[in-house]
Design a protein around this motif. Structure first.
Motif, PDB file in Angstrom:
ATOM      1  N   CYS A   8       1.198  -1.441   0.532  1.00 38.01           N
ATOM      2  CA  CYS A   8       0.142  -0.066   0.212  1.00 38.01           C
ATOM      3  C   CYS A   8       1.117   1.433  -0.051  1.00 38.01           C
ATOM      4  CB  CYS A   8      -0.356  -0.111   1.387  1.00 38.01           C
ATOM      5  SG  CYS A   8      -2.228   1.352   1.424  1.00 38.01           S
ATOM      6  N   ALA A   9       1.927   1.446   0.933  1.00 44.99           N
ATOM      7  CA  ALA A   9       2.654   2.612   0.879  1.00 44.99           C
ATOM      8  C   ALA A   9       3.718   2.563  -0.308  1.00 44.99           C
ATOM      9  CB  ALA A   9       3.965   2.276   1.547  1.00 44.99           C
ATOM     10  N   ALA A  10       4.204   1.305  -1.105  1.00 41.60           N
ATOM     11  CA  ALA A  10       4.548   1.595  -1.897  1.00 41.60           C
ATOM     12  C   ALA A  10       3.880   1.977  -3.879  1.00 41.60           C
ATOM     13  CB  ALA A  10       5.608   0.729  -3.056  1.00 41.60           C
ATOM     14  N   ILE A  11       2.323   1.766  -3.888  1.00 37.53           N
ATOM     15  CA  ILE A  11       1.633   2.405  -4.345  1.00 37.53           C
ATOM     16  C   ILE A  11       1.265   3.118  -4.361  1.00 37.53           C
ATOM     17  CG2 ILE A  11      -0.376   1.217  -5.323  1.00 37.53           C
ATOM     18  CD1 ILE A  11      -0.747  -1.308  -4.884  1.00 37.53           C
ATOM     19  N   SER A  12       1.224   3.817  -2.515  1.00 30.93           N
ATOM     20  CA  SER A  12       0.575   5.380  -2.976  1.00 30.93           C
ATOM     21  C   SER A  12       1.759   6.252  -3.163  1.00 30.93           C
ATOM     22  CB  SER A  12       0.581   5.188  -1.464  1.00 30.93           C
ATOM     23  OG  SER A  12      -1.081   4.469  -1.389  1.00 30.93           O
ATOM     24  N   ALA A  13       3.237   6.001  -3.267  1.00 29.34           N
ATOM     25  CA  ALA A  13       4.077   6.605  -3.166  1.00 29.34           C
ATOM     26  C   ALA A  13       4.706   7.021  -5.048  1.00 29.34           C
ATOM     27  CB  ALA A  13       5.429   6.413  -2.264  1.00 29.34           C
ATOM     28  N   ASP A  14       3.591   5.442  -5.939  1.00 23.61           N
ATOM     29  CA  ASP A  14       4.157   5.293  -7.013  1.00 23.61           C
ATOM     30  C   ASP A  14       4.910   6.455  -7.811  1.00 23.61           C
ATOM     31  OD1 ASP A  14       5.481   4.033  -8.753  1.00 23.61           O
ATOM     32  OD2 ASP A  14       3.504   4.295  -9.584  1.00 23.61           O
ATOM     33  N   GLU A  66       8.831  14.227   0.068  1.00 23.68           N
ATOM     34  CA  GLU A  66       7.944  14.836   0.923  1.00 23.68           C
ATOM     35  C   GLU A  66       6.585  14.535   0.178  1.00 23.68           C
ATOM     36  OE1 GLU A  66       8.507  19.528   0.923  1.00 23.68           O
ATOM     37  OE2 GLU A  66      10.637  18.569   2.444  1.00 23.68           O
ATOM     38  N   HIS A  67       6.314  14.367  -1.033  1.00 22.54           N
ATOM     39  CA  HIS A  67       5.697  14.098  -1.633  1.00 22.54           C
ATOM     40  C   HIS A  67       5.220  12.857  -1.855  1.00 22.54           C
ATOM     41  CE1 HIS A  67       3.700  14.255  -6.241  1.00 22.54           C
ATOM     42  NE2 HIS A  67       2.398  14.340  -5.353  1.00 22.54           N
ATOM     43  N   ALA A  68       6.261  11.801  -1.885  1.00 24.55           N
ATOM     44  CA  ALA A  68       5.551  10.667  -1.897  1.00 24.55           C
ATOM     45  C   ALA A  68       5.243  10.160  -0.413  1.00 24.55           C
ATOM     46  CB  ALA A  68       6.654   9.422  -1.212  1.00 24.55           C
ATOM     47  N   GLN A  69       5.624  11.117   0.800  1.00 21.31           N
ATOM     48  CA  GLN A  69       5.058  10.987   1.645  1.00 21.31           C
ATOM     49  C   GLN A  69       3.287  10.949   1.930  1.00 21.31           C
ATOM     50  OE1 GLN A  69       7.106   8.656   4.470  1.00 21.31           O
ATOM     51  NE2 GLN A  69       4.724   8.606   5.984  1.00 21.31           N
ATOM     52  N   ARG A  70       3.433  12.773   1.816  1.00 18.91           N
ATOM     53  CA  ARG A  70       2.023  12.892   2.007  1.00 18.91           C
ATOM     54  C   ARG A  70       0.816  12.198   0.903  1.00 18.91           C
ATOM     55  NH1 ARG A  70       4.742  17.611   0.559  1.00 18.91           N
ATOM     56  NH2 ARG A  70       4.080  17.204  -1.860  1.00 18.91           N
ATOM     57  N   LEU A  71       1.610  12.037  -0.037  1.00 16.01           N
ATOM     58  CA  LEU A  71       0.917  10.741  -0.700  1.00 16.01           C
ATOM     59  C   LEU A  71       0.376   9.436   0.057  1.00 16.01           C
ATOM     60  CD1 LEU A  71       1.957  11.125  -4.149  1.00 16.01           C
ATOM     61  CD2 LEU A  71       0.178  11.886  -3.610  1.00 16.01           C
ATOM     62  N   ILE A  72       1.534   9.119   0.729  1.00 18.76           N
ATOM     63  CA  ILE A  72       0.990   7.721   1.319  1.00 18.76           C
ATOM     64  C   ILE A  72       0.332   8.142   2.473  1.00 18.76           C
ATOM     65  CG2 ILE A  72       1.835   6.206   2.982  1.00 18.76           C
ATOM     66  CD1 ILE A  72       4.705   6.672   1.105  1.00 18.76           C
ATOM     67  N   CYS A  76      -3.410   5.922   1.126  1.00 19.41           N
ATOM     68  CA  CYS A  76      -2.121   3.933   2.240  1.00 19.41           C
ATOM     69  C   CYS A  76      -3.805   3.153   3.114  1.00 19.41           C
ATOM     70  CB  CYS A  76      -1.592   4.095   2.727  1.00 19.41           C
ATOM     71  SG  CYS A  76      -1.266   2.671   2.649  1.00 19.41           S
ATOM     72  N   THR A  77      -4.902   3.016   2.393  1.00 21.54           N
ATOM     73  CA  THR A  77      -5.795   2.891   2.925  1.00 21.54           C
ATOM     74  C   THR A  77      -6.152   1.858   4.126  1.00 21.54           C
ATOM     75  OG1 THR A  77      -7.636   3.177   1.512  1.00 21.54           O
ATOM     76  CG2 THR A  77      -8.165   1.694   3.321  1.00 21.54           C
ATOM     77  N   VAL A  78      -4.379   0.612   3.785  1.00 23.57           N
ATOM     78  CA  VAL A  78      -4.103  -0.404   4.843  1.00 23.57           C
ATOM     79  C   VAL A  78      -3.332   0.558   5.955  1.00 23.57           C
ATOM     80  CG1 VAL A  78      -2.664  -2.027   5.838  1.00 23.57           C
ATOM     81  CG2 VAL A  78      -3.699  -1.997   3.172  1.00 23.57           C
ATOM     82  N   GLY A  79      -2.355   1.340   5.757  1.00 27.90           N
ATOM     83  CA  GLY A  79      -2.223   2.282   7.154  1.00 27.90           C
ATOM     84  C   GLY A  79      -3.349   3.126   7.406  1.00 27.90           C
ATOM     85  N   HIS A  80      -4.646   3.601   7.316  1.00 26.17           N
ATOM     86  CA  HIS A  80      -5.055   3.983   7.387  1.00 26.17           C
ATOM     87  C   HIS A  80      -6.368   3.108   8.620  1.00 26.17           C
ATOM     88  CE1 HIS A  80      -5.969   7.332   4.157  1.00 26.17           C
ATOM     89  NE2 HIS A  80      -4.414   7.886   4.723  1.00 26.17           N
ATOM     90  N   THR A  81      -6.236   2.129   8.424  1.00 27.60           N
ATOM     91  CA  THR A  81      -7.600   1.186   8.835  1.00 27.60           C
ATOM     92  C   THR A  81      -5.943   0.455  10.378  1.00 27.60           C
ATOM     93  OG1 THR A  81      -8.103   0.600   6.920  1.00 27.60           O
ATOM     94  CG2 THR A  81      -7.770  -1.158   8.763  1.00 27.60           C
ATOM     95  N   MET A  82      -4.542   0.584   9.832  1.00 28.99           N
ATOM     96  CA  MET A  82      -4.406   0.109  11.633  1.00 28.99           C
ATOM     97  C   MET A  82      -4.106   0.935  12.238  1.00 28.99           C
ATOM     98  SD  MET A  82      -1.095  -2.405   9.224  1.00 28.99           S
ATOM     99  CE  MET A  82       0.147  -1.198  10.160  1.00 28.99           C
ATOM    100  N   GLU A  83      -4.650   2.579  11.517  1.00 30.50           N
ATOM    101  CA  GLU A  83      -4.149   3.252  12.697  1.00 30.50           C
ATOM    102  C   GLU A  83      -5.035   3.893  13.198  1.00 30.50           C
ATOM    103  OE1 GLU A  83      -3.064   7.289  10.479  1.00 30.50           O
ATOM    104  OE2 GLU A  83      -1.291   6.478   9.423  1.00 30.50           O
ATOM    105  N   HIS A  84      -6.301   3.256  12.962  1.00 34.38           N
ATOM    106  CA  HIS A  84      -7.518   3.313  13.366  1.00 34.38           C
ATOM    107  C   HIS A  84      -7.997   2.392  14.486  1.00 34.38           C
ATOM    108  CE1 HIS A  84      -8.578   7.561  13.166  1.00 34.38           C
ATOM    109  NE2 HIS A  84      -7.062   7.252  11.366  1.00 34.38           N
TER     110      HIS A  84
END
Length: 95
Positions: A8-14, A66-72, A76-84
């Motif tokens: 998810c992180a890789a696809i979001s930052a691509d 910075e742009h890649a991190q903002r996109l993640i 990144c739905t997986v990251g959002h799911t884990m955070e919550h």
């Protein structure tokens, strides 16, 4: 879980990476998980995206990262799911 978070992180930052490095840039992806002793869960995941950015000047590199991190953070739905802390449910059905 590890593969989903890293992918998810890789696809979001691509988009940010390919914009600066070209569509066919070479990348390696890895994820390391920390599992507390005696527990059956991950405490945290560390994802690493490795690319050759030697052709970028420092300003281009900083802008790309910075742009890649903002996109993640945004996509990144997986990251959002884990955070919550989503619940995990299992259902068994008869065929």
């Amino acid at each position: 879980m590890r593969l989903a978070a890293a992918g998810c992180a890789a696809i979001s930052a691509d988009h940010a990476l390919s914009k600066r490095l070209g569509d066919d840039f070479d990348a390696s992806l890895s994820v390391r998980a920390h599992k507390p002793e005696g527990e059956d869960r991950y405490q945290y995941l560390d994802t690493t995206i490795e690319v050759d950015w030697s052709e970028l000047d420092p300003e281009q590199l900083e802008a790309m990262l910075e742009h890649a991190q903002r996109l993640i953070e945004k996509y990144c739905t997986v990251g959002h799911t884990m955070e919550h802390g989503a619940e995990s449910r299992v259902t068994f059905l008869s065929k």
